[in-house]
Scaffold this motif. Structure first.
Motif, PDB file in Angstrom:
ATOM      1  N   ASN A 122       0.852  -1.183   0.000  1.00  0.00           N
ATOM      2  CA  ASN A 122       0.000   0.000   0.000  1.00  0.00           C
ATOM      3  C   ASN A 122       0.889   1.234   0.000  1.00  0.00           C
ATOM      4  O   ASN A 122       1.598   1.495   0.970  1.00  0.00           O
ATOM      5  CB  ASN A 122      -0.900   0.012   1.234  1.00  0.00           C
ATOM      6  N   ARG A 123       0.840   2.007  -1.092  1.00  0.00           N
ATOM      7  CA  ARG A 123       1.635   3.237  -1.178  1.00  0.00           C
ATOM      8  C   ARG A 123       0.927   4.327  -1.986  1.00  0.00           C
ATOM      9  O   ARG A 123       1.541   5.265  -2.447  1.00  0.00           O
ATOM     10  CB  ARG A 123       3.028   2.953  -1.748  1.00  0.00           C
ATOM     11  N   ILE A 124      -0.383   4.226  -2.103  1.00  0.00           N
ATOM     12  CA  ILE A 124      -1.146   5.210  -2.863  1.00  0.00           C
ATOM     13  C   ILE A 124      -1.875   6.133  -1.884  1.00  0.00           C
ATOM     14  O   ILE A 124      -2.688   5.684  -1.078  1.00  0.00           O
ATOM     15  CB  ILE A 124      -2.190   4.538  -3.788  1.00  0.00           C
ATOM     16  N   VAL A 125      -1.555   7.435  -1.948  1.00  0.00           N
ATOM     17  CA  VAL A 125      -2.301   8.405  -1.152  1.00  0.00           C
ATOM     18  C   VAL A 125      -3.459   8.903  -2.002  1.00  0.00           C
ATOM     19  O   VAL A 125      -3.374   8.939  -3.233  1.00  0.00           O
ATOM     20  CB  VAL A 125      -1.413   9.583  -0.669  1.00  0.00           C
ATOM     21  N   HIS A 126      -4.543   9.287  -1.343  1.00  0.00           N
ATOM     22  CA  HIS A 126      -5.750   9.632  -2.096  1.00  0.00           C
ATOM     23  C   HIS A 126      -6.603  10.613  -1.309  1.00  0.00           C
ATOM     24  O   HIS A 126      -6.415  10.816  -0.104  1.00  0.00           O
ATOM     25  CB  HIS A 126      -6.562   8.362  -2.391  1.00  0.00           C
ATOM     26  N   TYR A 127      -7.535  11.209  -2.015  1.00  0.00           N
ATOM     27  CA  TYR A 127      -8.579  12.037  -1.415  1.00  0.00           C
ATOM     28  C   TYR A 127      -9.900  11.451  -1.903  1.00  0.00           C
ATOM     29  O   TYR A 127     -10.241  11.590  -3.086  1.00  0.00           O
ATOM     30  CB  TYR A 127      -8.446  13.504  -1.838  1.00  0.00           C
ATOM     31  N   LYS A 128     -10.585  10.769  -1.020  1.00  0.00           N
ATOM     32  CA  LYS A 128     -11.831  10.092  -1.365  1.00  0.00           C
ATOM     33  C   LYS A 128     -11.628   9.315  -2.664  1.00  0.00           C
ATOM     34  O   LYS A 128     -10.641   8.624  -2.810  1.00  0.00           O
ATOM     35  CB  LYS A 128     -12.982  11.070  -1.408  1.00  0.00           C
ATOM     36  N   ASP A 129     -12.541   9.434  -3.600  1.00  0.00           N
ATOM     37  CA  ASP A 129     -12.353   8.785  -4.902  1.00  0.00           C
ATOM     38  C   ASP A 129     -12.247   9.846  -5.987  1.00  0.00           C
ATOM     39  O   ASP A 129     -12.685   9.656  -7.110  1.00  0.00           O
ATOM     40  CB  ASP A 129     -13.504   7.822  -5.195  1.00  0.00           C
ATOM     41  N   LYS A 130     -11.671  10.996  -5.599  1.00  0.00           N
ATOM     42  CA  LYS A 130     -11.525  12.095  -6.554  1.00  0.00           C
ATOM     43  C   LYS A 130     -10.233  12.855  -6.281  1.00  0.00           C
ATOM     44  O   LYS A 130     -10.221  14.077  -6.153  1.00  0.00           O
ATOM     45  CB  LYS A 130     -12.747  13.008  -6.531  1.00  0.00           C
ATOM     46  N   THR A 131      -9.145  12.119  -6.225  1.00  0.00           N
ATOM     47  CA  THR A 131      -7.847  12.706  -5.906  1.00  0.00           C
ATOM     48  C   THR A 131      -7.454  13.778  -6.907  1.00  0.00           C
ATOM     49  O   THR A 131      -7.028  14.866  -6.526  1.00  0.00           O
ATOM     50  CB  THR A 131      -6.770  11.605  -5.852  1.00  0.00           C
TER      51      THR A 131
END
Length: 143
Positions: A117-126
Motif C-alpha cells: 500500500n503506497r497510494i495516497v488519495h482524497y476520497k475517490d476524486k484525488t
C-alpha cells in the motif's frame, strides 16, 4: 492582442499548475488552456498518487512501477519519481491537499502492480482535489 511572458505554460492540469507554483516569483508566467481551467484529465483522475513509503522503499517502488508499465517506462524517470515522491506529497499537503488520513497519518491503498500500500488519495476524486488546491494557490500567486 500581444501577450508578453517569460514562461508560457500550455495546459492547466496538475503538471502545469504545479510547475507554475515552483517557478521564480519574478518571472511573468502565462498559462493557456483550451477550455475552462478545470477541463483536463487531472480533474477526472480518481485513484491516487504513488509515493515511496520511505527511503528503503525506493527500489521496490521503482520495480513495481516498471512492472505496472510493462517495463516500457523510462527507468531514469521512474527513479526520479520514486526519489522525489515523498517530498512532493509533503509539498502538496503544505499547499492544502488534504489526503485521506486517520489520526493524522496518511491512509495508503494499493493499486496497479504495486506490491504494498503506497497510494495516497482524497476520497475517490484525488485528481479533482489536487487540481482545486493547486488552482487556488496559482490564483493567489502573482503571475
Amino acid at each position: 492582442m500581444d501577450i508578453v511572458a517569460d514562461i508560457l505554460i500550455i495546459g492547466t492540469g496538475v503538471a502545469g499548475l504545479y510547475t507554475a507554483l515552483n517557478l521564480d516569483e519574478n518571472l511573468k508566467i502565462v498559462m493557456v488552456s483550451k477550455g475552462e481551467v478545470n477541463e483536463c484529465n487531472s480533474n477526472w483522475a480518481q485513484g491516487g498518487i504513488s509515493v515511496a513509503r520511505g527511503y528503503d522503499d525506493i527500489d521496490l517502488f521503482v520495480q513495481d512501477t516498471l512492472k505496472a508499465g510493462q517495463y516500457k517506462n523510462d527507468v531514469a524517470a521512474v527513479k526520479v519519481l520514486a526519489e522525489e515522491s515523498m517530498e512532493n506529497i509533503e509539498v502538496l499537503m503544505k499547499l492544502g491537499v488534504d489526503f485521506d488520513s486517520t489520526d493524522g497519518k496518511l491512509n495508503f491503498t494499493r493499486e496497479g502492480a504495486h506490491s504494498i500500500n503506497r497510494i495516497v488519495h482524497y476520497k475517490d476524486k484525488t485528481g479533482q482535489r489536487v487540481e482545486e488546491v493547486l488552482l487556488s494557490n496559482v490564483k493567489s500567486k502573482k503571475i
